[in-house]
Design an enzyme around this catalytic site. Structure first.
Site, PDB file in Angstrom:
ATOM      1  N   ARG A 169       5.200   4.204 -11.884  1.00  0.00           N
ATOM      2  CA  ARG A 169       4.628   2.776 -12.842  1.00  0.00           C
ATOM      3  C   ARG A 169       5.556   2.423 -14.157  1.00  0.00           C
ATOM      4  NH1 ARG A 169      -1.690   1.390 -12.571  1.00  0.00           N
ATOM      5  NH2 ARG A 169      -1.482   2.774 -13.857  1.00  0.00           N
ATOM      6  N   LYS A 173       2.785  -2.372 -17.449  1.00  0.00           N
ATOM      7  CA  LYS A 173       1.569  -1.809 -18.139  1.00  0.00           C
ATOM      8  C   LYS A 173       2.217  -1.670 -19.882  1.00  0.00           C
ATOM      9  CE  LYS A 173      -2.152   1.546 -18.073  1.00  0.00           C
ATOM     10  NZ  LYS A 173      -3.183   0.353 -18.470  1.00  0.00           N
ATOM     11  N   GLU A 178      -7.475 -10.198 -12.024  1.00  0.00           N
ATOM     12  CA  GLU A 178      -8.206  -9.159 -12.215  1.00  0.00           C
ATOM     13  C   GLU A 178      -8.660  -9.378 -13.430  1.00  0.00           C
ATOM     14  OE1 GLU A 178      -4.637  -5.595 -13.326  1.00  0.00           O
ATOM     15  OE2 GLU A 178      -3.680  -7.410 -14.491  1.00  0.00           O
TER      16      GLU A 178
END
Ligand code: PLP
Ligand code: COI
Length: 342
Positions: free
Chosen positions: A83, A185, A221
């Site tokens: 990721r 992220k 989220e």
């Protein structure tokens, strides 16, 4: 093995506590150096470093656990490596090689073994890999030099009270744009959420639920975790969206629901107007683990989950026990989920 540190493990919050060693590697002239462990927790940067001017930075979060039989393990670090590589590509940063990422995690945990909380205390060692543009830039363009670092800090529960259900509100702010960076992220996503979280806390809410930025009709989220819902017929549902972070905890929970608990698990779009029909709700992530939600407030309209404000719902509890059981070595893990460090 017990640790010799004099830390009140059971009462740790989610904060920074300096540990002995961190890993540092520098990227210059198109290549990463070998990297090394250092005791120096400070970073000195030019005033015009890319990270300071244009927020060119991304990060990861994962944990090391002490298991029931005395080992120290990490949970699926290969997925964090992957990721982070995705985040780097989207931010025009050089990828830190995935195998070397996992090796560096191992080095940092081994060098800080005494800070891995004892089994049974509820605390864990949180690992924070991150990368930033380190040379000076002033025109808007990617940096040419970067630093990749990993530090470790022992942590307790992200939400005070641990397993106590929390209250979240539907946010009027967006944390990500359609076709933006919600799925990686990037530090900038978190900067975007700071005003919203400060305001939520002022109003007495623990977190914000963000809606899809394009239509504001679907659940996305929270600022630091994905969401799961349980339907009245015990199906585990999680929002499908390409503007949310693909949580490793959520992917693991969906697998646990299906393969360990024999439940149906479905990733699909979740409309705000169907939330009132769900039986349970919880936030999931490395920091949040699985934090039950008791109440969702949508502009003054209160949605009380039938599981209430005192206990985790029944399915949430089963998911929590199974996932943490796998992480702490009480329950056999699927192949490749657990990396034994010592
Ligand atoms: N969503 C956001 C915005 C996060 O910051 C995190 C934390 O990493 C998550 C979801 C959960 O992801 P993971 O389970 O991989 O930690
Ligand atoms: C994590 O769970 O690792 C995160 O990065 C979320 C953040 C709220 C600490």
């Amino acid at each position: 093995m017990e640790t010799k540190m004099n830390i009140d493990w059971a009462n740790l919050g989610f904060g920074y506590l300096k540990t002995d060693y961190r890993f540092v590697s520098n990227y210059k002239d198109g290549r990463w150096d070998d990297g090394e462990l250092t005791t120096d927790a400070t970073i000195t940067l030019n005033e015009s470093a890319g990270v300071l001017q244009y927020a060119q930075t991304c990060f990861e979060g994962l944990k090391a656990y002490r298991t029931a039989d005395g080992h120290v393990v990490c949970f699926r670090p290969d997925l964090n490596a992957k990721r982070m590589a995705d985040s780097c590509r989207r931010l025009e940063m050089p990828v830190y090689p995935e195998e070397k990422f996992v090796e560096a995690i191992e080095k940092v945990v081994k060098a800080n073994l005494d800070y891995v909380p004892p089994y049974g205390t509820g605390a864990t060692l949180y690992l924070r890999p991150y990368m930033f543009g380190s040379n000076n830039v002033i025109g808007v363009k990617p940096a040419e030099e970067y630093q990749f670092r990993i530090f470790a800090t022992p942590v307790g529960p992200y939400f005070k009270g641990g397993a106590k259900p929390i209250t979240v509100r539907i946010s009027d702010f967006d944390r990500a744009a359609p076709h933006g960076t919600g799925h990686i992220k990037a530090g900038l996503n978190y900067a975007m959420s700071l005003h919203a979280i400060v305001d939520a806390h002022k109003q007495g809410f623990n977190e914000n639920i963000y809606l899809d930025p394009a239509t504001r009709t679907k659940i996305e989220e929270t600022g630091g975790a994905n969401i799961i819902f349980v339907t009245k017929d015990n199906k585990v549902i999680t929002p499908k969206s390409n503007t949310i972070l693909p949580s490793i905890t959520r992917r693991s929970l969906m697998y646990v629901a299906e393969h360990y608990l024999g439940l149906q698990a479905e990733e699909r779009e979740v409309r705000l107007d169907e939330v009132k029909d769900f039986k349970e709700c919880a936030l999931c992530g490395t920091a949040a683990v699985l934090s039950p939600v008791g109440k969702i407030v949508d502009h003054g309209k209160e949605i009380l989950l039938p599981s209430g404000m005192n206990e985790m719902g029944e399915i949430t509890r089963k998911l929590y026990d199974t996932l943490t059981g796998i992480q702490m070595g009480r329950i056999e893990a699927p192949d490749g989920w657990i990396k034994v460090i010592s």
